[in-house]
Scaffold this motif. Structure first.
Motif, mmCIF file in Angstrom:
data_model
loop_
_atom_site.group_PDB
_atom_site.id
_atom_site.type_symbol
_atom_site.label_atom_id
_atom_site.label_comp_id
_atom_site.label_asym_id
_atom_site.label_seq_id
_atom_site.Cartn_x
_atom_site.Cartn_y
_atom_site.Cartn_z
ATOM 1 N N TYR A 168 0.842 -1.198 0.000
ATOM 2 C CA TYR A 168 0.000 0.000 0.000
ATOM 3 C C TYR A 168 0.875 1.244 0.000
ATOM 4 C CZ TYR A 168 -3.980 -2.929 1.202
ATOM 5 O OH TYR A 168 -4.971 -3.879 1.184
ATOM 6 N N ILE A 169 0.439 2.252 -0.741
ATOM 7 C CA ILE A 169 1.007 3.590 -0.632
ATOM 8 C C ILE A 169 -0.007 4.443 0.112
ATOM 9 C CG2 ILE A 169 1.721 5.669 -1.881
ATOM 10 C CD1 ILE A 169 2.599 3.858 -4.176
ATOM 11 N N LEU A 170 0.433 5.150 1.133
ATOM 12 C CA LEU A 170 -0.418 6.092 1.848
ATOM 13 C C LEU A 170 0.145 7.494 1.665
ATOM 14 C CD1 LEU A 170 -1.513 3.457 3.111
ATOM 15 C CD2 LEU A 170 -1.781 4.726 5.251
ATOM 16 N N ILE A 171 -0.721 8.434 1.324
ATOM 17 C CA ILE A 171 -0.305 9.813 1.082
ATOM 18 C C ILE A 171 -1.144 10.739 1.949
ATOM 19 C CG2 ILE A 171 -0.044 11.646 -0.627
ATOM 20 C CD1 ILE A 171 0.182 9.492 -2.780
ATOM 21 N N LYS A 172 -0.490 11.483 2.809
ATOM 22 C CA LYS A 172 -1.166 12.414 3.715
ATOM 23 C C LYS A 172 -1.323 13.766 3.024
ATOM 24 C CE LYS A 172 -1.051 13.790 8.584
ATOM 25 N NZ LYS A 172 -0.269 13.682 9.855
ATOM 26 N N VAL A 173 -2.550 14.270 3.021
ATOM 27 C CA VAL A 173 -2.882 15.488 2.284
ATOM 28 C C VAL A 173 -3.527 16.493 3.230
ATOM 29 C CG1 VAL A 173 -4.175 16.450 0.334
ATOM 30 C CG2 VAL A 173 -3.285 14.108 0.209
ATOM 31 N N ASN A 174 -3.059 17.726 3.168
ATOM 32 C CA ASN A 174 -3.631 18.806 3.974
ATOM 33 C C ASN A 174 -4.086 19.931 3.049
ATOM 34 O OD1 ASN A 174 -4.356 20.406 6.219
ATOM 35 N ND2 ASN A 174 -2.355 21.401 6.215
ATOM 36 N N ASN A 175 -5.404 20.131 2.981
ATOM 37 C CA ASN A 175 -5.973 21.155 2.089
ATOM 38 C C ASN A 175 -5.428 21.033 0.666
ATOM 39 O OD1 ASN A 175 -7.528 22.294 4.174
ATOM 40 N ND2 ASN A 175 -5.827 23.586 4.827
ATOM 41 N N GLY A 176 -5.347 19.803 0.183
ATOM 42 C CA GLY A 176 -4.919 19.547 -1.185
ATOM 43 C C GLY A 176 -3.427 19.430 -1.388
ATOM 44 N N LYS A 177 -2.624 19.733 -0.365
ATOM 45 C CA LYS A 177 -1.165 19.683 -0.497
ATOM 46 C C LYS A 177 -0.618 18.397 0.123
ATOM 47 C CE LYS A 177 -0.569 24.719 -0.407
ATOM 48 N NZ LYS A 177 -0.246 24.803 -1.843
ATOM 49 N N ILE A 178 0.297 17.749 -0.599
ATOM 50 C CA ILE A 178 0.914 16.522 -0.111
ATOM 51 C C ILE A 178 1.932 16.880 0.967
ATOM 52 C CG2 ILE A 178 2.135 14.420 -0.754
ATOM 53 C CD1 ILE A 178 -0.621 14.951 -2.174
ATOM 54 N N ILE A 179 1.773 16.290 2.149
ATOM 55 C CA ILE A 179 2.700 16.626 3.232
ATOM 56 C C ILE A 179 3.530 15.438 3.703
ATOM 57 C CG2 ILE A 179 1.362 18.608 4.041
ATOM 58 C CD1 ILE A 179 0.210 16.868 6.238
ATOM 59 N N GLU A 180 3.094 14.228 3.386
ATOM 60 C CA GLU A 180 3.841 13.047 3.833
ATOM 61 C C GLU A 180 3.341 11.827 3.073
ATOM 62 O OE1 GLU A 180 5.518 11.690 8.242
ATOM 63 O OE2 GLU A 180 3.606 12.751 8.072
ATOM 64 N N GLN A 181 4.217 10.826 2.883
ATOM 65 C CA GLN A 181 3.762 9.595 2.269
ATOM 66 C C GLN A 181 4.702 8.448 2.606
ATOM 67 O OE1 GLN A 181 4.089 11.007 -1.970
ATOM 68 N NE2 GLN A 181 5.032 9.014 -2.280
ATOM 69 N N GLY A 182 4.206 7.233 2.435
ATOM 70 C CA GLY A 182 5.015 6.059 2.716
ATOM 71 C C GLY A 182 4.472 4.858 1.969
#
Length: 235
Positions: free
Chosen positions: A159-173
């Motif tokens: 799995y790829i998880l991508i953390k998004v804040n107000n449309g902006k990518i801030i972290e992923q793994g």
């Protein structure tokens, strides 16, 4: 689509992750273009837009009704949205609904066709930044290890998880299945002992009292990944 039904569906799909056993049917995923590859997206970002902006959800409802569009048990939300990540931002680039058309085979009542309503809904012909979305995008990778006929519960190799804040990518793994399940379990346990958990459960009970029971609290909340991945998952 009746407004109360539409709001109910959108609230369910935003509040309850599609993993929720309330759906009891595997769901068609949205689509994400990531590094020029087409991926399944086990998250539905538009749910937040429809909840935040009533005028947009009303417009979708009107378009949906005008086309006499169809909802199936494999896609209760009534649409498939297509997204892309570009310059560390999430954009929506298309949205499709399924409509009935006259059948070529006269023995059938109707055929179906998938059409884009992106320009009608967003009044734009260019990608629209998803500044309305804050959450975690879940993208399955590799082969399916275990098919589960329920929401997005089927299990994949990675799995790829991508953390998004107000449309902006801030972290992923990127995680293998075992690591993903362990980290998700840890995130849920942190959430379950938090004030946010109590607030979320009270909201669920108040709004869905006819379909939730107190003794199912942990089981229901665990399936609602949207409630805890963003704040409690350690990337």
């Amino acid at each position: 689509m009746n407004k109360s039904v539409r709001v109910y569906i959108f609230l369910l799909f935003s509040l309850f992750s599609l993993n929720s056993k309330l759906f009891a049917t595997a769901q068609a995923s949205d689509i994400l273009i990531l590094e020029n590859e087409i991926k399944e997206l086990f998250t539905n970002p538009l749910g937040q837009l429809f909840l935040q902006k009533e005028e947009v959800s009303n417009k979708f409802s009107k378009i949906f009704s005008n086309y006499k569009a169809l909802i199936s048990s494999a896609c209760w939300r009534g649409y498939i949205a297509k997204f892309v990540i570009k310059n560390d931002c999430l954009y929506i680039i298309d949205i499709f609904i399924t409509i009935p058309i006259s059948p070529k085979d006269k023995s059938k009542l109707f055929d179906t066709e998938e059409i884009s309503i992106f320009s009608e809904l967003f009044e734009a012909d260019i990608p629209v930044v998803c500044d309305f979305f804050t959450g975690v995008l879940t993208i399955p990778q590799g082969d399916m290890i275990n098919y589960i006929h329920d929401g997005y519960l089927s299990e994949f190799e990675e799995y790829i998880l991508i953390k998004v804040n107000n449309g902006k990518i801030i972290e992923q793994g990127k995680y293998n299945l075992e690591n993903y399940k362990n980290k998700k379990h840890q995130a849920f346990e942190r959430f379950y002992g938090s004030a946010k958990c109590n607030e979320s459960w009270n909201f669920i009970k108040n709004n869905f009292e006819d379909i939730v029971e107190e003794n199912s609290k942990k089981e229901i909340l665990k399936d609602c990944e949207d409630l805890y991945l963003y704040d409690f998952y350690e990337f």
